[in-house]
Scaffold this motif. Structure first.
Motif, PDB file in Angstrom:
ATOM      1  N   ARG A 159       0.842  -1.206   0.000  1.00  0.00           N
ATOM      2  CA  ARG A 159       0.000   0.000   0.000  1.00  0.00           C
ATOM      3  C   ARG A 159       0.877   1.256   0.000  1.00  0.00           C
ATOM      4  O   ARG A 159       0.609   2.214  -0.729  1.00  0.00           O
ATOM      5  CB  ARG A 159      -0.916  -0.018   1.226  1.00  0.00           C
ATOM      6  CG  ARG A 159      -2.146   0.854   1.093  1.00  0.00           C
ATOM      7  CD  ARG A 159      -3.137   0.595   2.223  1.00  0.00           C
ATOM      8  NE  ARG A 159      -4.479   0.970   1.796  1.00  0.00           N
ATOM      9  CZ  ARG A 159      -5.017   2.164   2.001  1.00  0.00           C
ATOM     10  NH1 ARG A 159      -4.322   3.094   2.646  1.00  0.00           N
ATOM     11  NH2 ARG A 159      -6.237   2.430   1.577  1.00  0.00           N
ATOM     12  N   THR A 160       1.940   1.232   0.803  1.00  0.00           N
ATOM     13  CA  THR A 160       2.855   2.376   0.854  1.00  0.00           C
ATOM     14  C   THR A 160       3.566   2.562  -0.478  1.00  0.00           C
ATOM     15  O   THR A 160       3.682   3.688  -0.987  1.00  0.00           O
ATOM     16  CB  THR A 160       3.895   2.169   1.973  1.00  0.00           C
ATOM     17  OG1 THR A 160       3.214   2.066   3.228  1.00  0.00           O
ATOM     18  CG2 THR A 160       4.888   3.317   2.015  1.00  0.00           C
ATOM     19  N   ALA A 161       4.068   1.456  -1.042  1.00  0.00           N
ATOM     20  CA  ALA A 161       4.796   1.546  -2.307  1.00  0.00           C
ATOM     21  C   ALA A 161       3.900   2.026  -3.438  1.00  0.00           C
ATOM     22  O   ALA A 161       4.370   2.668  -4.385  1.00  0.00           O
ATOM     23  CB  ALA A 161       5.390   0.173  -2.655  1.00  0.00           C
ATOM     24  N   THR A 162       2.608   1.750  -3.353  1.00  0.00           N
ATOM     25  CA  THR A 162       1.672   2.128  -4.405  1.00  0.00           C
ATOM     26  C   THR A 162       1.163   3.561  -4.244  1.00  0.00           C
ATOM     27  O   THR A 162       1.097   4.328  -5.214  1.00  0.00           O
ATOM     28  CB  THR A 162       0.474   1.159  -4.411  1.00  0.00           C
ATOM     29  OG1 THR A 162       0.941  -0.165  -4.689  1.00  0.00           O
ATOM     30  CG2 THR A 162      -0.558   1.567  -5.461  1.00  0.00           C
ATOM     31  N   MET A 163       0.794   3.939  -3.020  1.00  0.00           N
ATOM     32  CA  MET A 163       0.123   5.215  -2.800  1.00  0.00           C
ATOM     33  C   MET A 163       1.029   6.275  -2.184  1.00  0.00           C
ATOM     34  O   MET A 163       0.669   7.460  -2.175  1.00  0.00           O
ATOM     35  CB  MET A 163      -1.090   5.010  -1.881  1.00  0.00           C
ATOM     36  CG  MET A 163      -2.131   4.038  -2.411  1.00  0.00           C
ATOM     37  SD  MET A 163      -3.451   3.722  -1.188  1.00  0.00           S
ATOM     38  CE  MET A 163      -4.211   5.349  -1.073  1.00  0.00           C
ATOM     39  N   GLY A 164       2.185   5.875  -1.670  1.00  0.00           N
ATOM     40  CA  GLY A 164       3.014   6.786  -0.890  1.00  0.00           C
ATOM     41  C   GLY A 164       2.572   6.760   0.560  1.00  0.00           C
ATOM     42  O   GLY A 164       1.394   6.514   0.874  1.00  0.00           O
ATOM     43  N   LEU A 165       3.479   7.018   1.476  1.00  0.00           N
ATOM     44  CA  LEU A 165       3.167   6.887   2.898  1.00  0.00           C
ATOM     45  C   LEU A 165       2.099   7.888   3.340  1.00  0.00           C
ATOM     46  O   LEU A 165       1.199   7.540   4.117  1.00  0.00           O
ATOM     47  CB  LEU A 165       4.444   7.067   3.726  1.00  0.00           C
ATOM     48  CG  LEU A 165       4.372   6.616   5.188  1.00  0.00           C
ATOM     49  CD1 LEU A 165       4.023   5.136   5.294  1.00  0.00           C
ATOM     50  CD2 LEU A 165       5.692   6.899   5.899  1.00  0.00           C
ATOM     51  N   ALA A 166       2.155   9.106   2.858  1.00  0.00           N
ATOM     52  CA  ALA A 166       1.188  10.122   3.292  1.00  0.00           C
ATOM     53  C   ALA A 166      -0.220   9.794   2.805  1.00  0.00           C
ATOM     54  O   ALA A 166      -1.187   9.835   3.578  1.00  0.00           O
ATOM     55  CB  ALA A 166       1.619  11.496   2.803  1.00  0.00           C
ATOM     56  N   ARG A 167      -0.371   9.469   1.507  1.00  0.00           N
ATOM     57  CA  ARG A 167      -1.716   9.170   0.971  1.00  0.00           C
ATOM     58  C   ARG A 167      -2.264   7.867   1.547  1.00  0.00           C
ATOM     59  O   ARG A 167      -3.472   7.739   1.766  1.00  0.00           O
ATOM     60  CB  ARG A 167      -1.679   9.091  -0.549  1.00  0.00           C
ATOM     61  CG  ARG A 167      -1.412  10.425  -1.232  1.00  0.00           C
ATOM     62  CD  ARG A 167      -1.471  10.308  -2.752  1.00  0.00           C
ATOM     63  NE  ARG A 167      -2.809  10.013  -3.225  1.00  0.00           N
ATOM     64  CZ  ARG A 167      -3.176   8.854  -3.801  1.00  0.00           C
ATOM     65  NH1 ARG A 167      -2.291   7.883  -3.966  1.00  0.00           N
ATOM     66  NH2 ARG A 167      -4.419   8.670  -4.205  1.00  0.00           N
ATOM     67  N   SER A 168      -1.371   6.889   1.790  1.00  0.00           N
ATOM     68  CA  SER A 168      -1.841   5.590   2.273  1.00  0.00           C
ATOM     69  C   SER A 168      -2.249   5.634   3.738  1.00  0.00           C
ATOM     70  O   SER A 168      -2.853   4.675   4.244  1.00  0.00           O
ATOM     71  CB  SER A 168      -0.763   4.524   2.074  1.00  0.00           C
ATOM     72  OG  SER A 168       0.352   4.753   2.912  1.00  0.00           O
ATOM     73  N   THR A 169      -1.957   6.745   4.437  1.00  0.00           N
ATOM     74  CA  THR A 169      -2.356   6.895   5.833  1.00  0.00           C
ATOM     75  C   THR A 169      -3.282   8.095   6.015  1.00  0.00           C
ATOM     76  O   THR A 169      -3.306   8.716   7.075  1.00  0.00           O
ATOM     77  CB  THR A 169      -1.117   7.035   6.735  1.00  0.00           C
ATOM     78  OG1 THR A 169      -0.317   8.126   6.282  1.00  0.00           O
ATOM     79  CG2 THR A 169      -0.291   5.766   6.743  1.00  0.00           C
ATOM     80  N   ASP A 170      -4.020   8.404   4.967  1.00  0.00           N
ATOM     81  CA  ASP A 170      -5.031   9.470   5.018  1.00  0.00           C
ATOM     82  C   ASP A 170      -6.395   8.805   4.900  1.00  0.00           C
ATOM     83  O   ASP A 170      -6.713   8.199   3.870  1.00  0.00           O
ATOM     84  CB  ASP A 170      -4.812  10.466   3.876  1.00  0.00           C
ATOM     85  CG  ASP A 170      -5.723  11.685   3.976  1.00  0.00           C
ATOM     86  OD1 ASP A 170      -6.875  11.526   4.449  1.00  0.00           O
ATOM     87  OD2 ASP A 170      -5.301  12.782   3.566  1.00  0.00           O
ATOM     88  N   ASN A 171      -7.200   8.930   5.941  1.00  0.00           N
ATOM     89  CA  ASN A 171      -8.488   8.230   5.983  1.00  0.00           C
ATOM     90  C   ASN A 171      -9.466   8.728   4.933  1.00  0.00           C
ATOM     91  O   ASN A 171     -10.474   8.074   4.660  1.00  0.00           O
ATOM     92  CB  ASN A 171      -9.100   8.375   7.380  1.00  0.00           C
ATOM     93  CG  ASN A 171      -9.988   7.206   7.747  1.00  0.00           C
ATOM     94  OD1 ASN A 171      -9.720   6.069   7.362  1.00  0.00           O
ATOM     95  ND2 ASN A 171     -11.049   7.485   8.479  1.00  0.00           N
ATOM     96  N   HIS A 172      -9.186   9.863   4.322  1.00  0.00           N
ATOM     97  CA  HIS A 172     -10.094  10.421   3.325  1.00  0.00           C
ATOM     98  C   HIS A 172      -9.696  10.032   1.899  1.00  0.00           C
ATOM     99  O   HIS A 172     -10.374  10.440   0.948  1.00  0.00           O
ATOM    100  CB  HIS A 172     -10.128  11.951   3.449  1.00  0.00           C
ATOM    101  CG  HIS A 172     -10.571  12.429   4.796  1.00  0.00           C
ATOM    102  ND1 HIS A 172     -11.869  12.303   5.248  1.00  0.00           N
ATOM    103  CD2 HIS A 172      -9.874  13.024   5.809  1.00  0.00           C
ATOM    104  CE1 HIS A 172     -11.964  12.801   6.469  1.00  0.00           C
ATOM    105  NE2 HIS A 172     -10.771  13.251   6.836  1.00  0.00           N
ATOM    106  N   ILE A 173      -8.629   9.281   1.757  1.00  0.00           N
ATOM    107  CA  ILE A 173      -8.143   8.916   0.428  1.00  0.00           C
ATOM    108  C   ILE A 173      -8.210   7.415   0.245  1.00  0.00           C
ATOM    109  O   ILE A 173      -7.657   6.649   1.048  1.00  0.00           O
ATOM    110  CB  ILE A 173      -6.688   9.395   0.215  1.00  0.00           C
ATOM    111  CG1 ILE A 173      -6.628  10.924   0.289  1.00  0.00           C
ATOM    112  CG2 ILE A 173      -6.141   8.901  -1.118  1.00  0.00           C
ATOM    113  CD1 ILE A 173      -5.222  11.488   0.165  1.00  0.00           C
ATOM    114  N   ALA A 174      -8.890   6.991  -0.798  1.00  0.00           N
ATOM    115  CA  ALA A 174      -8.946   5.580  -1.171  1.00  0.00           C
ATOM    116  C   ALA A 174      -8.068   5.380  -2.397  1.00  0.00           C
ATOM    117  O   ALA A 174      -7.855   6.310  -3.187  1.00  0.00           O
ATOM    118  CB  ALA A 174     -10.383   5.165  -1.486  1.00  0.00           C
ATOM    119  N   PRO A 175      -7.535   4.193  -2.586  1.00  0.00           N
ATOM    120  CA  PRO A 175      -6.712   3.959  -3.770  1.00  0.00           C
ATOM    121  C   PRO A 175      -7.542   4.088  -5.037  1.00  0.00           C
ATOM    122  O   PRO A 175      -8.726   3.723  -5.067  1.00  0.00           O
ATOM    123  CB  PRO A 175      -6.196   2.530  -3.578  1.00  0.00           C
ATOM    124  CG  PRO A 175      -7.177   1.885  -2.649  1.00  0.00           C
ATOM    125  CD  PRO A 175      -7.650   2.976  -1.744  1.00  0.00           C
TER     126      PRO A 175
END
Length: 603
Positions: A159-175
């Motif tokens: 998830r981190t490698a795909t979305m980046g650490l910041a986006r992958s830990t933002d509850n308002h952002i889905a992949p």
């Protein structure tokens, strides 16, 4: 052809739970060449071990470790191997090192697993040469690997490698659809390469290290049901394993994770959930978990709880205690890396009121029982408090609240204040009962993590001690054969890896144990400095008399409880690929005489 090694007259266990017997075992070419009730031909055999009165067992499997970093610079993984472990699983709790960068791995591993972040970054920066699961396997097998390893692919990793650490830990952002498809490709690639499955995590007190996203929970906790359904579908189709940690503060979450294993009209999803324990904070927990497992397995699930079969005793230096992450005031302190800022916080009366309020909250589901009268000081510059609980110190200091006694001592002595408490598995009879349950998988050692907090490297030996002691006392609760099976063949068969058995043709991964030395030394505290982490003194286990020898791929890597010079110098272990046979590593003909293993326990 002569045998490479003969082990004669030992009590042999094959790892299936079948009755044990006195047998002679011949090893040739890294495999078991003979298991015989009669003498074997010793002509030309350079290494003969007399195992009279000893147990000859298949090597233990440790299904929950965090050796992902240590394996890079300390591939012998000595602390586990010296206690009879010959196979370990990497990639637990949603974190692995397959796709993330060194910096991202530092943030994922540093705080959650209490592995110094700077060493995670340095190790991966120096050694990472892979960008795929297949390349990772090749890199691991290119090192002088001691034990065999298998691995999960971590959901937080992909998830981190795909979305980046910041986006992958933002509850308002889905992949996005493309990102979700990329995660699916990463998972399929790992399964194709032979990974045993995927690990995920929904536990809310596992927090990120570093600066960018500090104190956010792991990326896996932000995934929604659609994302999990897509990934679990791939695991289900392949018959691979989902390892997961539920959000313990939400009982419904645990129930839903168990129910997703059900296979009434589809294939069941093999699910291994953390963790079954006899928690001091909730004495009814073992019975509730048994009921949940019983219901879902009756409905066609293939569901297991991981379980540590020994008391769960944890140590802490000052306020650095991972369990404090489960409540607000503890998180406040753990969020601050700067010691001065932490001290200012702990001295603040408003903060102390918040901490006392959290401490006094006894209802609800939690890990720590929150009782400072059940937390004992072992080291402190002030010798008058050593051996006392924080609660007693509070009484001695005029009846102050236990929280204030604790915070006062931390302010006075910082990390030089060392203390411990037992969180769970404190009732021997309940612990014995859990070890026999079919829905339980024996594991969860956390080896390679929490370097200053816990040491369960010898958990297999400690279980055998409980079984042996009960048998000697005339109150058996499980046969030794079944205990060995539960630590070896049962786990290997469920995960679909070629390990855990000791029959003709199997790889010669085994240990020889003296049952009379399964004694109180197994429970004693020990530390040893580890060069890989800058000389950090970590908790270990030291009960060398119990293990006469350990062999991996037919090569002796432990003699008389201590590693031979082969361990971590010559590769003996392999990456075990799910669903495939894994031949032994051929004995290295170029091994110099100075690395000979034939010493200590041979004739």
């Amino acid at each position: 052809m002569p045998y490479d090694t003969i082990i004669r007259n030992g009590r042999w266990f094959d790892g299936t739970g079948a009755p044990s017997a006195i047998r002679n075992i011949g090893i040739r070419g890294g495999h078991i060449a003979a298991v015989s009730g009669t003498d074997l031909d010793e002509d030309g055999c350079p290494h003969v071990i007399d195992a009279t009165g000893q147990w000859v067992l298949p090597g233990f499997l440790d299904i929950h470790t965090h050796y992902d970093i240590e394996v890079l610079e300390g591939p012998g993984l000595t602390e586990s191997v010296r206690h009879g472990v010959t196979t370990v699983a990497l990639g637990s709790c949603s974190i692995s090192t397959i796709h993330v960068s060194a910096e991202e791995a530092g943030d994922l591993f540093g705080r959650v697993e209490a592995i110094p972040r700077e060493h995670v970054i340095r190790s991966l920066g120096a050694h990472k040469t892979w960008n795929s699961a297949a390349d990772y396997i090749a890199a691991i097998e290119d090192r002088p690997l001691g034990p065999n390893v298998c691995s999960f692919i971590g959901h937080s990793d992909i998830r981190t490698a795909t979305m980046g650490l910041a986006r992958s830990t933002d509850n308002h952002i889905a992949p996005t659809a493309a990102e979700l498809a990329r995660m699916e490709r990463m998972l399929v690639e790992a399964l194709d390469a032979g990974f045993v499955g995927m690990s995920s995590n929904q536990l809310k007190f596992d927090k990120l290290d570093g600066v960018l996203c500090r104190s956010r929970t792991l990326p896996s906790t932000y995934a929604k049901r659609r994302e999990y359904r897509r990934l679990n579908k791939l695991l289900r189709a392949r018959g691979r394993v989902l390892q997961s940690a539920p959000d313990i503060n939400t009982p419904l979450n645990m129930a839903l994770q168990a129910l997703q294993s059900v296979g009434l009209f589809r294939k069941s999803l093999k699910t291994s959930l953390l963790a079954a324990a006899d928690a001091k904070s909730n004495p009814l927990a073992p019975y509730i978990l048994k009921g949940l497992a019983g219901v879902v397995n009756a409905l066609g699930a293939n569901f297991r709880f991981q379980h540590l079969p020994v008391p769960f005793t944890v140590y802490a230096d000052g306020i650095d205690f991972v369990i404090f992450e489960e409540f607000g005031s503890g998180q406040e302190a753990m969020h601050l890396k700067d010691c001065v800022e932490r001290d200012e916080l702990m001295a603040d009366q408003a903060y102390r009121r918040r901490f006392r309020k959290d401490y006094d909250q006894k209802f609800g589901i939690r890990v720590w029982h929150r009782d400072f009268f059940d937390a004992v000081i072992t080291d402190c510059p002030d010798p008058s408090v050593i051996g006392k609980s924080f609660g007693q110190v509070g009484v001695d200091r005029g009846g102050i609240h236990p929280v204030d006694a604790f915070l006062d001592l931390v302010l006075e002595h910082g990390a030089e204040l060392r203390w411990y408490t037992t969180i769970s598995n404190h009732r021997p009879e309940v612990l014995k009962k859990l070890a026999t349950e079919s829905y339980i998988q024996l594991g969860f050692s956390d080896a390679g993590a929490h370097l200053r907090n816990m040491a369960f490297y010898n958990m297999g030996l400690r279980l055998l001690k409980h079984v042996h002691d009960a048998d000697e006392a005339g109150r058996p609760f499980m046969t030794v054969e079944r205990a060995v099976y539960r630590l070896s063949g049962e786990i290997a068969d469920w995960y679909g890896i070629d390990a855990g058995h000791l029959r003709t043709g199997d790889r010669a991964d085994l240990s020889i144990i003296k049952p009379e030395c399964l004694d109180a030394a197994l429970d004693e505290y020990a530390e040893e400095r580890i060069d890989q982490y800058g000389g950090l003194s970590r908790m270990v286990n030291r009960n060398d008399n119990a293990v006469t020898a350990v062999f991996i791929s037919g090569q002796q890597v432990v003699a008389d409880g201590k590693p031979t010079r082969l361990l971590g110098t010559v590769r003996t272990g392999s990456f075990l690929r799910a669903g495939r046979e894994s031949p032994a590593v051929p004995p290295n003909a170029a091994v110099p005489a100075s690395l000979s293993t034939a010493h200590g326990s041979g004739d």
